[in-house]
Write a protein that holds these residues in place. Structure first.
Motif, PDB file in Angstrom:
ATOM      1  N   UNK A  61       0.771  -1.120   0.175  1.00 46.50           N
ATOM      2  CA  UNK A  61      -0.179  -0.020  -0.243  1.00 46.50           C
ATOM      3  C   UNK A  61       0.865   1.259  -0.128  1.00 46.50           C
ATOM      4  N   UNK A  62       0.651   2.072  -0.902  1.00 47.92           N
ATOM      5  CA  UNK A  62       1.762   3.361  -1.361  1.00 47.92           C
ATOM      6  C   UNK A  62       0.587   4.606  -1.441  1.00 47.92           C
ATOM      7  N   UNK A  63       1.340   5.388  -1.111  1.00 48.30           N
ATOM      8  CA  UNK A  63       0.809   6.759  -1.300  1.00 48.30           C
ATOM      9  C   UNK A  63       0.621   7.111  -2.764  1.00 48.30           C
ATOM     10  N   UNK A  64      -0.337   7.758  -3.346  1.00 48.83           N
ATOM     11  CA  UNK A  64      -0.464   7.883  -4.825  1.00 48.83           C
ATOM     12  C   UNK A  64       0.581   8.682  -5.212  1.00 48.83           C
ATOM     13  N   UNK A  65       1.516   9.517  -4.666  1.00 47.21           N
ATOM     14  CA  UNK A  65       2.651  10.143  -5.413  1.00 47.21           C
ATOM     15  C   UNK A  65       3.628   9.204  -5.596  1.00 47.21           C
ATOM     16  N   UNK A  66       3.529   7.997  -5.116  1.00 50.26           N
ATOM     17  CA  UNK A  66       4.678   7.016  -5.349  1.00 50.26           C
ATOM     18  C   UNK A  66       4.107   5.927  -6.379  1.00 50.26           C
ATOM     19  N   UNK A  67       3.364   6.261  -7.101  1.00 47.77           N
ATOM     20  CA  UNK A  67       2.967   5.210  -8.517  1.00 47.77           C
ATOM     21  C   UNK A  67       3.864   4.812  -9.369  1.00 47.77           C
ATOM     22  N   UNK A  68       4.961   5.304  -9.621  1.00 44.28           N
ATOM     23  CA  UNK A  68       6.070   5.014 -10.433  1.00 44.28           C
ATOM     24  C   UNK A  68       6.892   3.800  -9.790  1.00 44.28           C
ATOM     25  N   UNK A  69       6.810   4.038  -8.316  1.00 44.80           N
ATOM     26  CA  UNK A  69       7.453   2.867  -7.476  1.00 44.80           C
ATOM     27  C   UNK A  69       6.666   1.645  -7.435  1.00 44.80           C
ATOM     28  N   UNK A  70       5.424   1.721  -7.381  1.00 47.93           N
ATOM     29  CA  UNK A  70       4.571   1.030  -7.397  1.00 47.93           C
ATOM     30  C   UNK A  70       4.622  -0.022  -8.819  1.00 47.93           C
ATOM     31  N   UNK A  71       4.736   0.739  -9.613  1.00 46.62           N
ATOM     32  CA  UNK A  71       4.936   0.042 -11.026  1.00 46.62           C
ATOM     33  C   UNK A  71       6.298  -0.777 -11.194  1.00 46.62           C
ATOM     34  N   UNK A  72       7.297  -0.292 -10.460  1.00 47.91           N
ATOM     35  CA  UNK A  72       8.636  -0.810 -10.423  1.00 47.91           C
ATOM     36  C   UNK A  72       8.364  -2.281  -9.550  1.00 47.91           C
ATOM     37  N   UNK A  73       7.602  -2.339  -8.403  1.00 47.91           N
ATOM     38  CA  UNK A  73       7.367  -3.451  -7.713  1.00 47.91           C
ATOM     39  C   UNK A  73       6.480  -4.457  -8.880  1.00 47.91           C
ATOM     40  N   UNK A  74       5.760  -3.984  -9.713  1.00 47.18           N
ATOM     41  CA  UNK A  74       4.970  -4.733 -10.449  1.00 47.18           C
ATOM     42  C   UNK A  74       5.930  -5.501 -11.478  1.00 47.18           C
ATOM     43  N   UNK A  75       6.987  -4.774 -12.176  1.00 46.11           N
ATOM     44  CA  UNK A  75       7.669  -5.304 -13.012  1.00 46.11           C
ATOM     45  C   UNK A  75       9.039  -6.281 -12.553  1.00 46.11           C
ATOM     46  N   UNK A  76       9.134  -5.955 -11.246  1.00 44.27           N
ATOM     47  CA  UNK A  76      10.334  -6.927 -10.599  1.00 44.27           C
ATOM     48  C   UNK A  76       9.581  -8.151  -9.983  1.00 44.27           C
TER      49      UNK A  76
END
Length: 364
Positions: A339-354
């Motif tokens: 669960x991340x704050x919205x501003x960290x959306x790019x970090x969320x996608x990195x978690x998806x890719x990894x």
């Protein structure tokens, strides 16, 4: 101004933050955007939580056609902020889930009990609402919608047919998964596959949707559920959610179809492909449940003598899932890894890719 009862509600343009995708293969840019008031039969929603789904990444990579700039996102929970003229199914203050597969209740697909692809679905990537225009502006330029939802923003506007009211007490960061991933997987087992009690199932891909398939197979009474994934880190979660065993193709030199045949004595009745890879679908010979494939899978039927079905989000199974969640028949916590704050959306996608995340939820 619009009149509600005897009071007047002045609906204005809202300025808010949104994750704008300006072009292909670029990171999201957090921008201030303008969100216009809802027009007739439209609803403006304040987003509370939204999940990161592989479908959103398909837009980034170009696998799904979209106009740019665009605000993607389609798996969310929000609260109705305002409504346009003629809206009758929701009111300001209602907690809702946007529907990327609308329910106009009038077209042939909506009126067919076995259909769910409403004629108003934006599967061609036109990126506008029913009147042919967008409600988003950024830096003086129009920004396009995505799949009638666009949830990577603090506020969005959707057609009334693309929103469903839910219980006010439903936890936003959990119930948003019912807007896509969970309903797609669970519905593949319950509604599309119609898994029978005592049957043997194989699930290829143990991400969020694959795990939801496992939950559906278990709910349907399957006696043996085999999870297949290259990433063994996913096995513990799959077993906790109902898989009876898990295997990795890396551990075998022979094709995984032969491994399954030897393990089960050819008793696998339902096989779900939840990866979206063409080569996997060709090798899996029984039941597939995936999205966005160009291959005509029905050409395989005379070869393998099988039933092949495509499973996508269904607003019908969506309603079933909402009801089951209220009765605590399943635990969506198991599907949320971050669960991340919205501003960290790019970090969320990195978690998806990894491969580190099952489902990452962004909160506002």
């Amino acid at each position: 101004p619009s009149t509600i009862g005897k009071s007047f509600l002045y609906i204005i343009v809202i300025k808010c933050k949104a994750a704008v995708l300006w072009e292909l293969n670029q990171p999201f840019s957090i921008e201030e955007i303008e969100v216009a008031p809802p027009k007739a039969k439209e609803v403006r929603i304040k987003i509370l939580a939204t999940g990161i789904c592989r479908t959103d990444d398909h837009v980034i990579k170009g696998a799904i056609v979209s106009k740019f700039p665009v605000i993607v996102g389609h798996e969310a929970t929000g609260v109705v902020e305002s409504i346009g003229e003629g809206v009758t199914t929701v009111k300001p203050g209602d907690k809702v889930i946007p529907l990327f597969v609308p329910q106009c209740r009038e077209c042939n697909a909506c009126r067919n009990p076995e259909g769910n692809l409403c004629i108003r679905s934006d599967i061609t990537g036109c990126g506008v609402l029913a009147d042919g225009t967008t409600r988003f502006m950024c830096k003086g330029k129009p920004v396009y919608h995505f799949m009638n939802t666009s949830t990577f923003t603090e506020y969005t506007v959707v057609d009334e047919s693309s929103v469903a009211k839910i219980d006010a007490a439903a936890p936003a960061e959990k119930v948003c998964l019912i807007g896509c991933g969970f309903s797609t997987g669970y519905g593949a087992a319950i509604k599309t596959g119609k898994v029978t009690p005592g049957s043997t199932c194989a699930v290829f891909g143990l991400g969020g949707v694959g795990l939801s398939v496992i939950m559906g197979c278990k709910s349907a009474g399957a006696s043996r559920i085999i999870g297949i994934d290259l990433n063994k880190d996913k096995f513990e979660k799959a077993l906790a959610l109902g898989a009876t065993e898990c295997i990795s193709p890396k551990d075998f030199t022979k094709p995984i179809s032969e491994v399954l045949s030897e393990m089960t004595g050819d008793t696998v009745k339902y096989t779900f492909e939840v990866i979206g890879r063409l080569e996997t679908m060709v090798r899996v010979k029984i039941q597939e449940a995936t999205k966005y494939q160009a291959l005509d899978l029905h050409k395989l039927k005379p070869i393998f003598h099988i039933k092949i079905s495509k499973s996508d989000f269904s607003s019908v199974i969506f309603l079933v899932c909402v009801g089951f969640l209220a009765k605590k028949k399943f635990d969506l916590d198991q599907l949320i890894s971050h669960v991340l704050p919205f501003k960290k959306i790019n970090e969320g996608f990195e978690l998806l890719y990894s491969g580190q995340s099952i489902r990452t939820v962004l909160t506002f």
